[in-house]
Design a protein around this motif. Structure first.
Motif: not given
Length: 588
Positions: A170, A174, A225, A346, A374
């Protein structure tokens, strides 16, 4: 004075004084000594012949100087003459006016001089004054925190379910870990003949964890995010490190229960003694709002994104989670993914690999309408965060760094720099000097934020793990409480739960030894209530009184759920979960 100086004598040629200042040549000395002629009468030596008064008196005396002198010596008699009276009155008026005019003139001259002096100084100042420096820009105000909502995620599950790998992936996808670091981790993992562990190295930072492939401490990381901010807590899965897992889960808002879909691994984690059961139960007890169950390793050759295996895992999990107190339709979400490849993390898994997934989330099967993990997290909402309520912040740890720094999560209220707070259960009062969130100094922290707090004039001995930072009115500090518990298991050497039973009491971040004082009633699995019970067995619900060795800061579950939940553990097992229903009355 010069003692040798001789006596002064006027010169023979010196003129004698005459009225009006006109010098008259002195008479030549007589050739023979004879008596000098009597001098002619003259006005007094202090009289000016040009004086109008003298001239007026002399006129009245018909030019007789001697008579005029006598008249002046008696001024009272002069006022009877109208000429003298008129002269005196006119002279008084003339005398007053010049004085006034002189004063006015003097004032005008002084004012003009002052104005001229001020003007000269202004001109000089304008010439000598340096140009004014540009004003400094105002100090940048301290931030009050990111306006995006903050969620704490704890990744829980059995050993080798893939928690650290999923957490690390993750962060990687990201863009919180750069490509060069990942390449270095790949080389290290290859040297250990564990090529698939490289993503876990992002969260497992010490050598012991990397060598054994087991998480020991709770790893922490952050990612954002567009909608929310997240803190990841990677909890250890081994049963020896459950206390560390409790410490991480006590700060979580959302628990991500990682299940391995690989044949044999799911069964090992879910069967008796597996950590899947205990972790799910602890997460509910410690107050997570949502449970996201991710079926990991769907890309394993033994699974190969098989829908039957996915449905089989969910079918076994639902009854157990319901027994732990979860509301399946509201609080639990299910999602298949691959932590190693990143499918469904994602980006949605390719339809050629998993053709059935798009139909599942479109239809809303298993309470899930989001395509990926996500996006599912971004759509979750947490209720009950009261920013205006009295402050409640359980202390997770503390250390000394130019002052005492306390670590914890704001559960209710708003923590601000400069506010006065009370430490429970000691009731000591301190002032908040500074607040940090994610190593960034802020002026205020809202509910859900993990923060560091610096307290003024507070020593490390004044604050301990398990204390609660409060504002008035503070929470309660008690050593006895009435509670409802659900017995989940019992230690091997004692299969009966009764008065006198000793165990460890875990509530929010505090841990204390406790003893069961009295059992009030029990309820068996069939719902039969026994109000005169003396003991209880596994599977029963019990209402009892518990006494702790030292006072603990708690609230009833009805008032503050996050301070009203607790767990009982002994001999490495979680034997019961419970909630506080009543506290002793306050002492006056």
């Amino acid at each position: 004075m010069n003692p040798s100086a001789g006596e002064w004598k006027p010169q023979a040629s010196a003129a004698s004084w005459t009225p009006g200042g006109v010098s008259v040549p002195a008479p030549a000395p007589a050739p023979a000594p004879a008596p000098a002629p009597a001098p002619a009468p003259s006005p007094p030596s202090d009289t000016d012949e040009s004086d109008p008064l003298w001239q007026a008196v002399l006129k009245i005396a018909n030019g007789d100087v001697e008579k005029a002198n006598k008249m002046i010596e008696n001024p009272d008699n002069l006022t009877k003459y109208p000429e003298i009276e008129a002269l005196l009155s006119s002279s008084n008026m003339d005398t007053d006016e010049p004085e006034d005019e002189a004063m006015d003139t003097t004032e005008d001259d002084a004012g003009a001089a002052l104005a001229k002096e001020v003007e000269e100084k202004v001109i000089i100042a304008e010439k000598t004054t340096e140009p004014e420096a540009e004003p400094e820009p105002p100090a940048e105000p301290e931030k009050e925190g990111d306006p995006r909502e903050h969620f704490n995620l704890v990744f829980i599950g059995h050993v080798d379910a893939g928690k650290s790998t999923l957490s690390g992936n993750i962060l990687y996808i990201t863009d919180n870990v750069d490509k060069r670091t990942i390449e270095r981790y790949e080389r290290e993992a290859k040297e250990r003949n564990r090529e698939s562990w490289f993503l876990a190295y992002i969260m497992d930072t010490n050598e012991e964890e990397r060598a054994k492939g087991k998480t020991v401490e709770v790893g922490r990381a952050h990612f954002n995010t567009d909608a929310k901010r997240y803190t990841i807590m990677d909890a250890p899965g081994h049963k020896n490190y459950v206390p560390n897992m409790i410490m991480g889960a006590s700060q979580a808002d959302i628990a991500v229960l990682v299940i391995s879909a690989r044949k044999g691994e799911f069964e090992a984690g879910f069967d008796r003694g597996g950590q899947t059961r205990e972790h799910a139960m602890l997460a509910k007890t410690l107050g997570v709002s949502h449970l996201v169950v991710v079926i990991n390793k769907m890309d394993d050759p033994s699974v190969n994104w098989d829908k039957k295996r996915y449905d089989e895992c969910i079918k076994m999990l639902k009854p157990f989670l319901k027994g732990c107190g979860y509301r399946i339709k509201k609080e639990v979400k299910f999602l298949p993914l691959s932590g190693l490849s990143g499918a469904n993390v994602l980006e949605e898994v390719d339809a050629s690999i998993c053709p059935w997934w798009s139909k599942c989330y479109t239809a809303g099967d298993n309470n899930t309408t989001a395509k990926t993990l996500v996006s599912l997290l971004d759509n979750l909402e947490i209720e009950g965060r009261e920013a205006d309520a009295p402050l409640r912040m359980p202390v997770l740890d503390r250390y000394n760094d130019r002052g005492t720094i306390a670590m914890g999560k704001v559960e209710a209220g708003t923590l601000r720099t400069g506010m006065k707070v009370t430490l429970m259960p000691t009731r000591q009062k301190f002032k908040v000097d500074a607040v940090w969130a994610n190593e960034e100094k802020i002026v205020a922290a809202r509910p859900g934020e993990n923060v560091l707090v610096k307290l003024a004039n507070c020593g490390t001995e004044d604050i301990l793990k398990g204390f609660v930072i409060c504002t008035d009115p503070p929470c309660r500090a008690v050593n006895r409480l009435i509670c409802e518990i659900a017995l989940m298991d019992m230690p091997d050497n004692c299969k009966i739960f009764t008065a006198g039973f000793e165990t460890m009491f875990h509530a929010h971040t505090c841990e204390e030894e406790c003893t069961v004082v009295k059992i009030f009633e029990t309820t068996n699995r069939k719902g039969v209530v026994n109000k005169n019970a003396c003991f209880a067995n596994t599977g029963m619900r019990v209402t009892c009184m518990i006494e702790v060795e030292r006072s603990v800061p708690v609230e009833t579950f009805a008032d503050k759920p996050f301070l009203g939940r607790f767990t009982l553990r002994t001999e490495g097992k979680t034997i019961a979960i419970g909630k506080i229903v009543k506290l002793p009355p306050k002492k006056e």
